[in-house]
Design an enzyme around this catalytic site. Sequence first.
Site, PDB file in Angstrom:
ATOM      1  CG  HIS A 392      -3.422   1.186   1.903  1.00  0.00           C
ATOM      2  ND1 HIS A 392      -4.549   0.674   2.500  1.00  0.00           N
ATOM      3  CD2 HIS A 392      -3.258   2.442   2.411  1.00  0.00           C
ATOM      4  CE1 HIS A 392      -5.060   1.577   3.327  1.00  0.00           C
ATOM      5  NE2 HIS A 392      -4.289   2.660   3.301  1.00  0.00           N
ATOM      6  CG  ASP A 426      -3.519   3.588   8.947  1.00  0.00           C
ATOM      7  OD1 ASP A 426      -2.448   4.217   9.019  1.00  0.00           O
ATOM      8  OD2 ASP A 426      -4.448   3.913   8.174  1.00  0.00           O
ATOM      9  CG  HIS A 428      -7.053   4.967   5.624  1.00  0.00           C
ATOM     10  ND1 HIS A 428      -6.133   5.819   6.219  1.00  0.00           N
ATOM     11  CD2 HIS A 428      -8.006   5.748   5.050  1.00  0.00           C
ATOM     12  CE1 HIS A 428      -6.513   7.076   6.009  1.00  0.00           C
ATOM     13  NE2 HIS A 428      -7.638   7.056   5.311  1.00  0.00           N
ATOM     14  CG  ASP A 515      -4.259   7.233   9.682  1.00  0.00           C
ATOM     15  OD1 ASP A 515      -4.222   6.444  10.654  1.00  0.00           O
ATOM     16  OD2 ASP A 515      -4.159   6.843   8.502  1.00  0.00           O
TER      17      ASP A 515
END
Length: 578
Positions: A392, A426, A428, A515
């Site tokens: 991120h 991931d 996200h 995740d």
Amino acid sequence: MFRIRQIADTSLPSDQRDVARVQQILRERFSGLSAEEIDALPDRLRDPLRHRLRAMLLVADDLRGHLKSFALLSHAPDVGFALLDFIASGKDSGGGGGGGALYERVRETALGLGATGLYFECLPDEPEACSDPAYAAENASRLRFYERFGARPIVGTAYETPLNEGDLDMPHLVYDDLGRGEIPSAAELREVVRAILERKYGELCSPEYVALVVDSIQDPIQVRPARYVKRANPLPHIRTGENLVALVVNRKHDIHHIRERGYVEAPARVRAILDGLLPTGLFWEQEPKAFPVSHIDAVHDPALTRFLKAACAATPEGKSTYPYVFPLRNRARLPKDLTYAAGYYCLDSFTPLNRNAFPAARRAVDCALTAAGFLLESHSLSYALVRPPGHHAERSLFGGFCYFNNAAIAAHYLSEWGKVAILDVDYHHGNGQQDIFYSRDDVLTVSIHGHPSFAYPFFSGFDEEIGEGPGEGYNLNLPLPETVDGAKHLRAVGRALERISQHEPRFLIVCLGYDTARQDPTGTWTLGPKDFEHMGQTIGALRLPTLVVQEGGYRTRSLGSLARSFFEGLVDAHGGVY
């Protein structure tokens, strides 16, 4: 432990080093070879069919890049045979049984090429045929070794005829049927011998000599009865390390420990993953090396680096600072108070600054770069098991538990040696890689993630974001709905890998998040261990040099089984060879 690999070209520094070492061994061990022939080895590898013999170099090293032995193999695809030119070790190799494993790999390579047989020359073991009778014992030792694999000299031909009257040390032509139990016909062997004499020894063998030898080959072809071994009994299988994953762990990650309630990016994540991985025996752990901050500043705004270093150092021990003021205008006027300035560099209000965030993030970068370096040493697979994560972190912003973008820094580092693809799996969106490489065409960024309408970071990850300028078409987002099972996710992985294959990267980086799994506290999907195994197999089937960089995944109870499943699938499909 050692590994065996093929050097297909000489573009990487590790390959150049190993080819130079092979040339050194050739000079030391084979005094009859001309300097011109030894010097031509790199050209033979770059232009493998130049002499109608495809050159293939297999090297065995100690996993740390120290070459122990090598085999140089030639393949004549039009005739369908393989010729072992040399198999040798350096004077300082230290032994260790690598010769048997290397010869086994030569045989496997020849079979993979579809060769009808493996041929090579071996000096005579009869004292009267040697210029020094003492040589016979050494030659007999070599022939004894090969007899264990069923390889024996072909007899009853004129192959050992001296080029000049009185010459000694004329080699036997040895034949290995590669376990097929077949003897070539005279017609087949004539083609093989003609190709060897004309293509390998064309400057030495006159047309008359070639005709003499070839015409002497008549059915039935005979191989010499075994002299040293009663029956073929190859050496026991020796485990080699080319399938091992180079593992680089941020062992100092736990200095960064946020104890506030609900902060899921905890030190227990790394231990849970290691508990699942280390018993598999698939990993070879190495310490991270220290890299200069210039590698970070090549990807991130140096102002971000300076801010994080200063802000973390200024935070009292045991305290955390969370950004809470986010400027919508006048970003150029940075407040003097670092607490207020944090919002100028952060995406969110839940990624803290504390005394240890900067050194832990720096160490994670070192791990990623060290793991990337193993790909430059021609390792097939490496894994940077790090926290804090990084995907991120954008060029000028940190957030999402991420401070520096480990994968992006590694990708920029590798891009000096060829094109790179980043696959982010991931839950996200990998907004950091997208932001950093959005205008570049040498690094393809692909992300499979929850749609930003419901998943962090909410403002990026839409499918219409494809890159800009030179990078247009080099960013692919595959946003998925809130409910996704393993089959649907695997279809998205397939789409991603189709685009990656089109890019034809030299290196692949996988941003791996767990995740996406069932019951992860930050996700909504339902992937299980079998789904991770299938994902690993699908990615491994590309057989690209691959660096895996750890990102999210926060249900510690299941992390070990997920990690084990992914890497078992990856290693199994990859095969450790490229």
